[in-house]
Write a protein that holds these residues in place. Structure first.
Motif, PDB file in Angstrom:
ATOM      1  N   ASN A  76      -3.613   1.638   7.470  1.00 42.35           N
ATOM      2  CA  ASN A  76      -2.889   0.383   7.207  1.00 42.35           C
ATOM      3  C   ASN A  76      -3.808  -0.665   6.594  1.00 42.35           C
ATOM      4  OD1 ASN A  76      -0.414   1.308   8.110  1.00 42.35           O
ATOM      5  ND2 ASN A  76      -0.709   0.557  10.190  1.00 42.35           N
ATOM      6  N   ARG A  77      -5.029  -0.741   7.078  1.00 37.02           N
ATOM      7  CA  ARG A  77      -6.005  -1.682   6.536  1.00 37.02           C
ATOM      8  C   ARG A  77      -6.303  -1.360   5.067  1.00 37.02           C
ATOM      9  NH1 ARG A  77      -9.975  -0.709  10.051  1.00 37.02           N
ATOM     10  NH2 ARG A  77      -8.643  -1.496  11.671  1.00 37.02           N
ATOM     11  N   GLN A  78      -6.503  -0.083   4.773  1.00 40.16           N
ATOM     12  CA  GLN A  78      -6.754   0.332   3.400  1.00 40.16           C
ATOM     13  C   GLN A  78      -5.570   0.008   2.494  1.00 40.16           C
ATOM     14  OE1 GLN A  78      -7.642   4.504   3.655  1.00 40.16           O
ATOM     15  NE2 GLN A  78      -9.732   4.167   4.396  1.00 40.16           N
ATOM     16  N   MET A  79      -4.364   0.260   2.984  1.00 40.00           N
ATOM     17  CA  MET A  79      -3.171  -0.032   2.193  1.00 40.00           C
ATOM     18  C   MET A  79      -3.019  -1.533   1.970  1.00 40.00           C
ATOM     19  SD  MET A  79      -1.802   2.703   1.146  1.00 40.00           S
ATOM     20  CE  MET A  79      -3.429   3.412   1.039  1.00 40.00           C
ATOM     21  N   ASP A  80      -3.311  -2.329   2.980  1.00 42.68           N
ATOM     22  CA  ASP A  80      -3.254  -3.788   2.816  1.00 42.68           C
ATOM     23  C   ASP A  80      -4.228  -4.247   1.752  1.00 42.68           C
ATOM     24  OD1 ASP A  80      -1.285  -4.061   4.739  1.00 42.68           O
ATOM     25  OD2 ASP A  80      -2.663  -4.671   6.344  1.00 42.68           O
ATOM     26  N   GLU A  81      -5.442  -3.674   1.744  1.00 42.03           N
ATOM     27  CA  GLU A  81      -6.434  -4.036   0.731  1.00 42.03           C
ATOM     28  C   GLU A  81      -5.959  -3.632  -0.661  1.00 42.03           C
ATOM     29  OE1 GLU A  81     -10.118  -2.210   1.921  1.00 42.03           O
ATOM     30  OE2 GLU A  81     -10.290  -3.465   3.718  1.00 42.03           O
ATOM     31  N   LYS A  82      -5.397  -2.444  -0.779  1.00 46.62           N
ATOM     32  CA  LYS A  82      -4.905  -1.970  -2.078  1.00 46.62           C
ATOM     33  C   LYS A  82      -3.734  -2.816  -2.562  1.00 46.62           C
ATOM     34  CE  LYS A  82      -6.563   2.750  -1.682  1.00 46.62           C
ATOM     35  NZ  LYS A  82      -6.257   4.166  -1.637  1.00 46.62           N
ATOM     36  N   ILE A  83      -2.848  -3.162  -1.661  1.00 47.67           N
ATOM     37  CA  ILE A  83      -1.711  -4.016  -2.027  1.00 47.67           C
ATOM     38  C   ILE A  83      -2.205  -5.389  -2.474  1.00 47.67           C
ATOM     39  CG2 ILE A  83       0.297  -5.250  -1.092  1.00 47.67           C
ATOM     40  CD1 ILE A  83       0.837  -2.676   0.585  1.00 47.67           C
ATOM     41  N   GLY A  84      -3.176  -5.936  -1.742  1.00 45.42           N
ATOM     42  CA  GLY A  84      -3.755  -7.228  -2.128  1.00 45.42           C
ATOM     43  C   GLY A  84      -4.387  -7.166  -3.502  1.00 45.42           C
ATOM     44  N   LEU A  85      -5.117  -6.094  -3.781  1.00 51.43           N
ATOM     45  CA  LEU A  85      -5.734  -5.916  -5.096  1.00 51.43           C
ATOM     46  C   LEU A  85      -4.674  -5.783  -6.177  1.00 51.43           C
ATOM     47  CD1 LEU A  85      -8.261  -5.517  -6.807  1.00 51.43           C
ATOM     48  CD2 LEU A  85      -8.168  -3.078  -6.224  1.00 51.43           C
ATOM     49  N   LEU A  86      -3.630  -5.045  -5.908  1.00 54.19           N
ATOM     50  CA  LEU A  86      -2.539  -4.887  -6.869  1.00 54.19           C
ATOM     51  C   LEU A  86      -1.842  -6.220  -7.125  1.00 54.19           C
ATOM     52  CD1 LEU A  86      -0.797  -3.026  -8.606  1.00 54.19           C
ATOM     53  CD2 LEU A  86       0.557  -2.514  -6.578  1.00 54.19           C
ATOM     54  N   GLN A  87      -1.593  -6.985  -6.075  1.00 58.75           N
ATOM     55  CA  GLN A  87      -0.963  -8.305  -6.241  1.00 58.75           C
ATOM     56  C   GLN A  87      -1.844  -9.213  -7.087  1.00 58.75           C
ATOM     57  OE1 GLN A  87      -0.398  -9.349  -2.105  1.00 58.75           O
ATOM     58  NE2 GLN A  87       1.805  -8.932  -2.201  1.00 58.75           N
ATOM     59  N   SER A  88      -3.126  -9.202  -6.805  1.00 55.45           N
ATOM     60  CA  SER A  88      -4.071 -10.032  -7.553  1.00 55.45           C
ATOM     61  C   SER A  88      -4.099  -9.617  -9.021  1.00 55.45           C
ATOM     62  CB  SER A  88      -5.459  -9.907  -6.930  1.00 55.45           C
ATOM     63  OG  SER A  88      -6.401 -10.617  -7.682  1.00 55.45           O
ATOM     64  N   THR A  89      -4.126  -8.326  -9.265  1.00 54.85           N
ATOM     65  CA  THR A  89      -4.141  -7.816 -10.635  1.00 54.85           C
ATOM     66  C   THR A  89      -2.869  -8.225 -11.375  1.00 54.85           C
ATOM     67  OG1 THR A  89      -5.482  -5.930  -9.943  1.00 54.85           O
ATOM     68  CG2 THR A  89      -4.320  -5.722 -12.036  1.00 54.85           C
ATOM     69  N   LEU A  90      -1.725  -8.095 -10.721  1.00 53.58           N
ATOM     70  CA  LEU A  90      -0.453  -8.488 -11.344  1.00 53.58           C
ATOM     71  C   LEU A  90      -0.411  -9.985 -11.622  1.00 53.58           C
ATOM     72  CD1 LEU A  90       2.088  -6.319  -9.323  1.00 53.58           C
ATOM     73  CD2 LEU A  90       1.501  -6.086 -11.734  1.00 53.58           C
TER      74      LEU A  90
END
Length: 102
Positions: A76-90
């Protein structure tokens, strides 16, 4: 929804366990897995009582559960980090696009 009792067998004893409707197969599966672990522990430790074998099995199962919970938290922590990175990139891409359009 009311529970009804189903019978399971552990180390030669039969127990009547309350079970919610629709969960019978899951309870039977857990009982079979527990029975295998109890038999394995009993074969390795002939001098332990039924209670001590049960406690050892409970500790083993608890440890397995803790390991799985920790894996789940890590995932879950890894997915939260990936989602945060994706949001930032978008967000950055949208900002760059709006700047180019102006």
């Amino acid at each position: 929804m009311s529970s009804h009792a189903i019978e399971i067998s552990l180390l030669g004893r039969t127990y009547s366990i309350a079970c919610p409707p629709g969960q019978e197969k899951a309870l039977q599966h857990v009982a079979e897995k527990l029975e295998k672990q109890l038999i394995s522990l009993k074969s390795r430790t002939n001098n332990l009582s039924r209670e001590e074998i049960s406690i050892m099995a409970a500790l083993n199962i608890g440890y397995e559960l803790l390991e799985e919970q920790q894996k789940n938290q890590d995932y879950n922590r890894q997915m939260d980090e990936k989602i945060g990175l994706l949001q930032s990139t978008l967000e950055n891409a949208l900002v760059e696009r709006s700047i180019k359009e102006d």
